[in-house]
Design a protein around this motif. Structure first.
Motif, PDB file in Angstrom:
ATOM      1  N   LYS A 304      40.536  11.610 -20.407  1.00 17.71           N
ATOM      2  CA  LYS A 304      40.583  10.619 -21.472  1.00 17.71           C
ATOM      3  C   LYS A 304      39.824   9.365 -21.066  1.00 17.71           C
ATOM      4  O   LYS A 304      39.892   8.942 -19.913  1.00 17.71           O
ATOM      5  N   PRO A 305      39.104   8.746 -22.004  1.00 12.96           N
ATOM      6  CA  PRO A 305      38.445   7.480 -21.664  1.00 12.96           C
ATOM      7  C   PRO A 305      39.468   6.378 -21.456  1.00 12.96           C
ATOM      8  O   PRO A 305      40.572   6.408 -22.018  1.00 12.96           O
ATOM      9  N   LEU A 306      39.124   5.408 -20.623  1.00 11.77           N
ATOM     10  CA  LEU A 306      40.007   4.292 -20.331  1.00 11.77           C
ATOM     11  C   LEU A 306      39.644   3.103 -21.220  1.00 11.77           C
ATOM     12  O   LEU A 306      38.506   2.619 -21.175  1.00 11.77           O
ATOM     13  N   PRO A 307      40.580   2.611 -22.035  1.00 10.37           N
ATOM     14  CA  PRO A 307      40.288   1.427 -22.854  1.00 10.37           C
ATOM     15  C   PRO A 307      39.943   0.223 -21.971  1.00 10.37           C
ATOM     16  O   PRO A 307      40.484   0.066 -20.872  1.00 10.37           O
ATOM     17  N   VAL A 308      39.067  -0.615 -22.475  1.00  9.83           N
ATOM     18  CA  VAL A 308      38.653  -1.804 -21.721  1.00  9.83           C
ATOM     19  C   VAL A 308      39.865  -2.659 -21.350  1.00  9.83           C
ATOM     20  O   VAL A 308      39.943  -3.216 -20.250  1.00  9.83           O
TER      21      VAL A 308
END
Length: 536
Positions: A304-308
């Motif tokens: 999963k991408p990591l939110p900023v």
């Protein structure tokens, strides 16, 4: 023989390479830079080499086990000494040394020092803190830090033991670290000192759970000094892996993680077009690089991408060769700001702190290690090698192609850092030779991070269960490194590599089409993993 491609020669990748090659698995490690170590690299300033990455070495047993597993000893590869002084801490005072405190390898000396510094109640509070953090470490060491099934609290509770729910509650996962520290240390300086340990994993003490207080115990168990710095440890791990047959491909970048028709990882493609086939792939890069397509779109579904908003801290790091005056430095030194809450509020708002806390590693200040010598036999001058770190927001990718800090901002940050040091009694020479790394520097070196040096911030009670584990959504593709489970830091990154290696071994074993059987009689032969390793 099964084979593995490892992307990246950081601590996680090196630990995995050493373990797997020692077990007879074919290892090819591909690294885009010309040297191993990842963040534990070196830079040259004013003709001398300065450590560019982590400088604090704890949990030596992790590395002893890696070398012993390969039939070797750590001390055969590097010179390691235990530090008597863990760190020296300073606040502004009316006179030199008025507000300075050392913590020691000897816990009784630390208690006495705190008593002299802040009074008897503070010493008693520290004794209680020692006992509490030792208990936390004992509870979490095996099931959490060295285990891998930690995607929720339930597996952790199961490993701890359902009858020991009180132990789990004692770790105070729902209380902030800052508030919990107030129970032990009414003196705000001590609260600040032990709150700083949250920054070891890139987090704010005001948002991190009290569980992170155990980091203080990890350091109290021992800080070790390595001749040549952490980069020398990385080189030692490379040598160990190569002795066991690992192949290192330096200066080559992986552009794509390849998948077979079944959607399983089966190798990598390099920037020169070469394809390296393998049964498994371990990626020792920030997982967000996979998620954002840095290693190809087909592999991006693996994590999963990591939110900023979930990024850890970044850092401003000065590599300096400078004359120093005033404050008596030891190897590890911390100079605190006068308003810790404001410091982290400014970082959270996306600004470098106006009055930062500064960590100074004085690389040549150690009676336990040989003094550094200048290159080419040149006589040493009065300058010494320093690495200076200030926490900063992870916004190195927020300005497009522009640097996150322009020259004026760089100068302003340098002035603010020097002002903190001077306020606490340390002066550095004007116009000191130095190089400065900013969040944009870290983003260029470690893409898709924004310069976050520790992966996901450990903010909130569930943060520790949300870090990427060794397995991904793609079979035979594994993650390792300081941005993955169990956490950031030199020993934790190495543990992540060992966890990934164990998963590779388990999955390779499950792919066997036959089981080896003992042969009656015959001649026994020595295992390849027990062949002697030549000392350096």
């Amino acid at each position: 023989m099964k084979s593995v491609v490892i992307i990246g020669a950081g601590m996680g990748g090196l630990a995995a390479a050493a373990r797997l090659s020692a077990r007879g698995i074919g290892v090819t490690l591909v690294e885009s830079r010309d040297e191993v170590g990842g963040k534990a690299a070196r830079v040259v300033v004013d003709g001398v080499e300065i450590d560019a990455g982590p400088t604090v070495f704890t949990m030596r047993d992790v590395f002893d086990s890696i070398f012993e597993d390969a039939g070797a000893r750590l001390e055969d590869f590097v010179s390691v000494k235990k530090a008597e002084v863990l760190a020296r801490h300073a606040w502004s005072g009316e006179e030199q040394g008025a507000d300075a405190l050392d913590l020691y390898a000897d816990p009784k000396r630390s208690i006495d020092a705190i008593g002299d510094f802040a009074g008897l109640e503070a010493a008693r509070g520290y004794a209680r803190f020692q006992a509490e953090t030792a208990r936390m470490y004992e509870i979490l060491n095996e099931p959490m830090m060295r285990g891998d099934n930690v995607s929720s609290p339930l597996p952790l509770l199961w490993r701890i033991g359902l009858t020991k729910f009180g132990d789990f509650a004692a770790m105070r996962p729902h209380k902030s670290m800052w508030k919990a520290l107030g129970e032990f240390f009414p003196d705000p300086r001590l609260q600040q000192l032990f709150g700083r340990y949250s920054t070891y994993c890139g987090s704010s003490p005001f948002a991190a759970p009290a569980t992170l207080m155990l980091i203080a115990h990890v350091e109290a168990m021992g800080v070790w000094l390595i001749e040549g710095g952490i980069n020398a440890l990385a080189i030692a791990l490379r040598r160990l892996a190569e002795v066991k047959g690992a192949d290192f491909r330096m200066g080559q970048r992986v552009t794509e993680i390849l998948l077979d028709d079944a959607g399983d990882a089966c190798g990598v493609r390099l920037d020169n077009g070469e394809v390296i086939r393998a049964d498994s792939v371990i990626c020792n890069a920030d997982p967000n690089a996979i998620a954002t397509g840095y290693f190809g779109q087909s592999a991006s579904r693996a994590v999963k991408p990591l939110p900023v908003s979930k990024r850890s801290l970044s850092a401003l790091v000065w590599y300096a060769h400078a004359e120093t005056g005033g404050f008596d430095l030891t190897h590890h030194n911390v100079f605190f700001s006068s308003d810790y809450a404001r410091e982290f509020d400014e970082i959270a708002s996306g600004r470098p702190p106006s009055e930062p806390t500064a960590y100074v590693c004085a690389l040549d200040r150690s009676a336990d290690l040989k003094a550094a010598t200048a290159p080419h036999g040149r006589a040493r001058n009065s300058r010494e090698r320093l690495q200076i770190i200030v926490n900063a927001p992870a916004n190195g990718d927020a300005h497009g192609d522009r640097l996150s800090y322009d020259p004026k901002e760089n100068d302003r940050c340098t002035h603010q850092m020097l002002r903190t040091l001077k306020r606490c009694g340390l002066t550095l020479e004007d116009e000191m030779p130095h190089a400065l790394a900013t969040p944009a520097t870290w983003e260029r070196l470690f893409p898709a991070t924004g310069g976050a040096l520790y992966g996901r911030a450990s903010h909130g009670s569930a943060a520790s269960f949300l870090r990427q584990g060794p397995r991904t959504r793609i079979r035979r593709l594994y993650c390792a490194g300081g941005a993955t489970h169990p956490s950031a830091g030199v020993p934790m990154a190495a543990l992540s590599g060992l966890l990934a290696a164990k998963k590779v071994e388990q999955d390779h074993a499950s792919m066997r089409t036959y089981h080896r059987a003992a042969t009656p009689g015959g001649i026994s032969t020595r295992s390849a993993t027990t062949e002697p390793t030549p000392s350096r």
